[in-house]
Design an enzyme around this catalytic site. Structure first.
Site, PDB file in Angstrom:
ATOM      1  N   GLN A 152      27.397  32.709  54.679  1.00 14.25           N
ATOM      2  CA  GLN A 152      26.929  32.740  53.286  1.00 14.25           C
ATOM      3  C   GLN A 152      26.139  31.494  52.922  1.00 14.25           C
ATOM      4  O   GLN A 152      25.773  31.326  51.761  1.00 14.25           O
ATOM      5  CB  GLN A 152      28.097  32.981  52.331  1.00 14.25           C
ATOM      6  CG  GLN A 152      29.099  31.854  52.220  1.00 14.25           C
ATOM      7  CD  GLN A 152      30.336  32.269  51.431  1.00 14.25           C
ATOM      8  OE1 GLN A 152      31.166  33.040  51.891  1.00 14.25           O
ATOM      9  NE2 GLN A 152      30.471  31.766  50.207  1.00 14.25           N
TER      10      GLN A 152
ATOM     11  N   GLY B  80      37.494  33.953  40.789  1.00 11.86           N
ATOM     12  CA  GLY B  80      37.121  33.265  39.553  1.00 11.86           C
ATOM     13  C   GLY B  80      35.830  33.836  38.977  1.00 11.86           C
ATOM     14  O   GLY B  80      34.885  34.148  39.713  1.00 11.86           O
TER      15      GLY B  80
ATOM     16  N   VAL C  30      37.982  28.210  34.721  1.00 11.37           N
ATOM     17  CA  VAL C  30      38.763  27.058  34.259  1.00 11.37           C
ATOM     18  C   VAL C  30      37.796  25.878  34.129  1.00 11.37           C
ATOM     19  O   VAL C  30      36.955  25.653  35.007  1.00 11.37           O
ATOM     20  CB  VAL C  30      39.887  26.714  35.261  1.00 11.37           C
ATOM     21  CG1 VAL C  30      40.689  25.501  34.786  1.00 11.37           C
ATOM     22  CG2 VAL C  30      40.804  27.918  35.448  1.00 11.37           C
TER      23      VAL C  30
ATOM     24  N   SER D  86      34.274  23.236  43.574  1.00 14.66           N
ATOM     25  CA  SER D  86      34.465  22.283  44.677  1.00 14.66           C
ATOM     26  C   SER D  86      33.232  21.390  44.810  1.00 14.66           C
ATOM     27  O   SER D  86      33.312  20.277  45.316  1.00 14.66           O
ATOM     28  CB  SER D  86      34.694  23.038  45.981  1.00 14.66           C
ATOM     29  OG  SER D  86      35.785  23.912  45.827  1.00 14.66           O
TER      30      SER D  86
ATOM     31  N   LYS E 191      33.704  32.232  37.356  1.00 17.28           N
ATOM     32  CA  LYS E 191      32.576  31.298  37.424  1.00 17.28           C
ATOM     33  C   LYS E 191      31.506  31.864  38.362  1.00 17.28           C
ATOM     34  O   LYS E 191      30.317  31.745  38.093  1.00 17.28           O
ATOM     35  CB  LYS E 191      33.015  29.914  37.915  1.00 17.28           C
ATOM     36  CG  LYS E 191      31.846  28.922  37.927  1.00 17.28           C
ATOM     37  CD  LYS E 191      32.220  27.611  38.535  1.00 17.28           C
ATOM     38  CE  LYS E 191      32.398  27.675  40.020  1.00 17.28           C
ATOM     39  NZ  LYS E 191      31.132  27.780  40.783  1.00 17.28           N
TER      40      LYS E 191
ATOM     41  N   MET F 192      37.253  28.762  50.096  1.00 20.45           N
ATOM     42  CA  MET F 192      36.647  27.954  51.154  1.00 20.45           C
ATOM     43  C   MET F 192      37.312  26.575  51.178  1.00 20.45           C
ATOM     44  O   MET F 192      36.761  25.611  51.697  1.00 20.45           O
ATOM     45  CB  MET F 192      35.138  27.834  50.941  1.00 20.45           C
ATOM     46  CG  MET F 192      34.454  29.206  50.985  1.00 20.45           C
ATOM     47  SD  MET F 192      32.731  29.157  51.471  1.00 20.45           S
ATOM     48  CE  MET F 192      32.041  28.159  50.172  1.00 20.45           C
TER      49      MET F 192
ATOM     50  N   HIS G 209      41.173  27.213  41.481  1.00 20.48           N
ATOM     51  CA  HIS G 209      41.825  28.002  42.539  1.00 20.48           C
ATOM     52  C   HIS G 209      43.318  28.176  42.235  1.00 20.48           C
ATOM     53  O   HIS G 209      43.882  29.254  42.409  1.00 20.48           O
ATOM     54  CB  HIS G 209      41.729  27.283  43.888  1.00 20.48           C
ATOM     55  CG  HIS G 209      40.342  27.120  44.425  1.00 20.48           C
ATOM     56  ND1 HIS G 209      39.741  25.896  44.587  1.00 20.48           N
ATOM     57  CD2 HIS G 209      39.439  28.039  44.853  1.00 20.48           C
ATOM     58  CE1 HIS G 209      38.534  26.053  45.082  1.00 20.48           C
ATOM     59  NE2 HIS G 209      38.312  27.341  45.251  1.00 20.48           N
TER      60      HIS G 209
HETATM   61  O1  PAF Z   1      34.175  31.992  46.348  1.00 20.02           O
HETATM   62  C1  PAF Z   1      34.353  31.558  47.505  1.00 20.02           C
HETATM   63  O2  PAF Z   1      34.988  30.529  47.713  1.00 20.02           O
HETATM   64  C2  PAF Z   1      33.757  32.303  48.684  1.00 20.02           C
HETATM   65  O3  PAF Z   1      32.519  32.833  48.374  1.00 20.02           O
HETATM   66  C3  PAF Z   1      34.690  33.363  49.279  1.00 20.02           C
HETATM   67  C4  PAF Z   1      34.987  34.475  48.280  1.00 20.02           C
HETATM   68  C5  PAF Z   1      35.997  32.722  49.715  1.00 20.02           C
HETATM   69  C6  PAF Z   1      34.039  34.011  50.507  1.00 20.02           C
HETATM   70  O4  PAF Z   1      33.758  33.077  51.499  1.00 20.02           O
END
Ligand code: PAF
Length: 251
Positions: free
Chosen positions: A52, A136, A165, A175, A138, A21, A28
């Site tokens: 989400q 990840g 990490v 983030s 996490k 995201m 990342h």
């Molecule tokens: O982990 C994330 O950043 C989000 O949940 C994902 C997997 C990109 C889906 O929007």
């Protein structure tokens, strides 16, 4: 994006995919580096997926440092960044719902979250057509949901979970850490420290619940043992942090 991936496929090149995201951090970039090592091509998606987020969550304030994100991807040798403005037609009406792994844990306070994640991840897989996708650890429950979805729906993508990490002080990179004030960040450090200690106890859930109760400035959301990991979420001010550790002898 699909056409680009298909042209790579025709050339016999493998595609590694890191869905994000944005607001990219070292966590990342660790996924990107692993994808870089294991595939001929690497795609990163940057999309703050509205489905989400619950109505009272941080969709609007979620950080979107696009220029920095693109610079990081370029420096890491990413072949393509897929950053759509929207992935949902106005009359969108099809959802992917995993019904076991997406219960409990984070779903208690975020009831529609994993339906949104599963739906957007399947959409992204269909657009990017990757051989491997990197996530990840996490977000342990997210990994569990996606692995189950891929297995149940015969999605031809290998899901590769990658260890969390952490910053030198132990806090798992996220983030959302940038929402913490310096004072809150100091208080937040008790969370990964107690989680690590708890994961070595005989009764890790009860131990962690009790230990966190004594910490000023951290409010427990949940503690739950799932699939061999001690998973927990806490509130530090208005910021919700999640983390998990494998439990002794259960991995
Ligand atoms: O982990 C994330 O950043 C989000 O949940 C994902 C997997 C990109 C889906 O929007």
């Amino acid at each position: 994006m699909q056409q680009l991936s298909q042209s790579w496929y025709r050339a016999g090149e493998s595609v590694g995919f890191v869905p994000t995201m944005g607001a990219l951090h070292r966590g990342h970039m660790t996924l990107v580096e692993k994808a870089r090592r294991e595939n001929d091509r690497v795609v990163v998606s940057i999309y703050v997926n509205p489905t989400q987020f619950g109505p009272k969550e941080d969709l609007n304030k979620y950080p979107r440092p696009r220029r920095e994100d693109l610079a990081l991807c370029r420096a890491a040798g990413v072949d393509a960044v897929f950053a759509p403005t929207s992935l949902y037609p106005e009359d969108f009406s099809t959802w992917v719902e995993e019904t076991v792994q997406s219960k409990g844990r984070c779903a208690v306070s975020r009831p529609i979250h994993f339906r949104g994640v599963a739906t957007v991840v399947l959409k992204l897989f269909n657009i990017v057509l990757p051989d491997r996708a990197y996530f990840g650890r996490k977000d342990a429950q997210q990994v569990d949901v996606i692995e189950r979805m891929v297995r149940d729906l015969d999605v031809p993508v290998k899901v590769v979970p990658v260890e969390t990490v952490r910053d030198a002080d132990g806090l798992a990179l996220s983030s959302r850490n940038r929402y913490l004030s310096p004072e809150e960040r100091k208080r937040a450090l008790a969370f990964p420290r107690l989680l690590r200690l708890a994961s070595q106890q005989k009764q890790p859930e009860a131990w962690l619940r009790q230990a966190l109760r004594r910490v000023v400035g951290i409010k427990l959301d949940y503690v739950e043992l799932a699939n061999g990991r001690l998973c927990a979420a806490v509130w530090v001010g208005t910021t919700r942090l999640i983390d998990n550790r494998p439990v002794r002898g259960k991995r």
